[in-house]
Structure formats: structure tokens, C-alpha cells
Design a protein around this motif. Structure first.
Motif, PDB file in Angstrom:
ATOM      1  N   ALA A  50       0.942  -1.210  -0.216  1.00  0.00           N
ATOM      2  CA  ALA A  50       0.092  -0.069  -0.070  1.00  0.00           C
ATOM      3  C   ALA A  50       0.969   1.213   0.066  1.00  0.00           C
ATOM      4  N   SER A  51       2.008   1.094   0.844  1.00  0.00           N
ATOM      5  CA  SER A  51       2.695   2.465   0.862  1.00  0.00           C
ATOM      6  C   SER A  51       3.578   2.818  -0.567  1.00  0.00           C
ATOM      7  N   GLY A  53       2.300   1.810  -3.396  1.00  0.00           N
ATOM      8  CA  GLY A  53       1.228   2.485  -4.176  1.00  0.00           C
ATOM      9  C   GLY A  53       1.043   3.885  -4.191  1.00  0.00           C
ATOM     10  N   ILE A  54       1.025   4.152  -2.984  1.00  0.00           N
ATOM     11  CA  ILE A  54       0.646   5.585  -2.460  1.00  0.00           C
ATOM     12  C   ILE A  54       1.961   6.490  -3.050  1.00  0.00           C
ATOM     13  N   TRP A 139       9.257  -1.996  -2.857  1.00  0.00           N
ATOM     14  CA  TRP A 139       8.496  -3.194  -2.011  1.00  0.00           C
ATOM     15  C   TRP A 139       9.051  -3.859  -1.588  1.00  0.00           C
TER      16      TRP A 139
END
Length: 192
Positions: A50-51, A53-54, A139
Motif C-alpha cells: 500500500a505504501s 502504491g501511494i 516494495w
């Protein structure tokens, strides 16, 4: 490869002295180290996915402003250095929750780590790195860096107990964050 190596190193340093390491040691006292590491790995992979992606979305939107993003990332890393010096404490309630978790060890550890990492400096550092580095390498590297730091905490904690030089670890991690921050600021300023 650069994104992988950089994020592995940065997140490893970010995790040193973090409350997640204290949680890892507490869980390791109750569950098998393998189960604790598996729970940490799954939770970390999800949070860091998620990080990135942001961070990737932010970097994409502001692609033309890369030097400014680099300077802001450097400032963020200086803030992470200060945050590291301030330190994280594992509250008695958090330690009790880790000790008294019921159910499957992997689920208990994974859930606790997932929730603990939301908004944590390692998540913010991963977002920052993903604004300027490749998402996949960031990631995988950030996940590996965090799991390695927590594995180190479990191993060293088992050997040394509470005699770890926590202050020295915090100072060393803060210095490394500050160095990364200054390098990013200088690099961004030169590109302007």
C-alpha cells in the motif's frame, strides 16, 4: 536494483529501535520464531505494498518536480532522524496484548504488526522512497529490510535479553537517517 538496495538499507535502519522490534521480541517469547517472522513478513508485505502504491502515485503526479520531491524527501528523512532519537515505547497494554494473544500465532502476530505499522515511520519512509524509486524494488526491499531488522531483534533479544544498548542503536539509526536526508537535499538542490 537501486530501489531494492536503497529501500532495504533505509527501512532496516528505520526499524532499529522501533516499537515493532519490541513487539517482535515479545511475540517471540510466546510463539515460535518462525511463526513470528512469517506473521511479520505477511503484515509488512501488505502495508508496504500500500505504501509503494501511494508513493508511486504521488511521484507520478509530480513527475516534473523531481528535484523538489527529492528535497522534501530529504527533509522527511531528517524528521525521521528526530523521530528515531525520540524513540518508540511499547506500552504495558501493547506488551500484554502481545503476550496474551490467542488463536493462531501467525494471525495474531500479523494482525498486530499490520495495525502497528499503519502510519509508522517505516510506512512513511517507504512512501517517500517510492516517490522516486521503482515500486517493485522498493516494495521488496522495504519488506526485506523490516523483516531482517525484526529477525535481528528476535535473535539478539533471545541471546542478550534486555541488555541491548538501546540508546546507541537509536543514535546510530538517527545519524544514518540524517545522512540519507542531507544527501537527498543536496542532490535535489543541485538538480534545481
Amino acid at each position: 536494483m537501486q530501489a531494492f538496495l536503497l529501500s532495504t538499507a533505509v527501512i532496516f535502519v528505520a526499524e532499529l529501535g522501533d516499537k515493532s522490534q519490541l513487539m517482535a521480541m515479545t511475540f517471540a517469547a510466546r510463539y515460535r520464531a518462525r511463526d513470528v517472522l512469517l506473521g511479520i513478513t505477511v503484515a509488512t508485505a501488505l502495508v508496504h505494498l500500500a505504501s509503494v502504491g501511494i508513493g508511486y502515485a504521488i511521484g507520478d503526479v509530480f513527475a516534473g518536480a523531481q528535484p523538489i520531491i527529492e528535497i522534501l524527501a530529504g527533509v522527511a528523512f531528517l524528521a525521521f532522524a528526530a523521530w528515531t532519537l525520540r524513540g518508540d515505547e511499547l506500552t504495558d497494554a501493547e506488551a500484554a496484548k502481545a503476550r496474551n494473544s490467542t488463536g493462531l500465532a501467525i494471525v495474531a502476530v500479523g494482525t498486530a504488526f499490520f495495525l502497528a505499522e499503519l502510519g509508522d515511520k517505516t510506512m512513511l519512509a517507504t512512501i517517500t522512497l517510492a516517490t522516486r524509486e521503482g515500486w517493485l524494488g522498493t516494495w521488496i526491499g522495504s519488506t526485506l529490510g523490516m523483516v531482517a531488522a525484526d529477525a535481528l531483534a528476535i535473535g539478539v533479544g533471545a541471546l542478550l535479553g534486555r541488555r541491548l544498548p538501546e540508546r546507541a542503536i537509536k543514535i546510530g539509526a538517527a545519524v544514518l537517517f540524517a545522512v540519507f536526508g542531507v544527501v537527498m537535499i543536496v542532490s535535489g538542490a543541485r538538480a534545481l
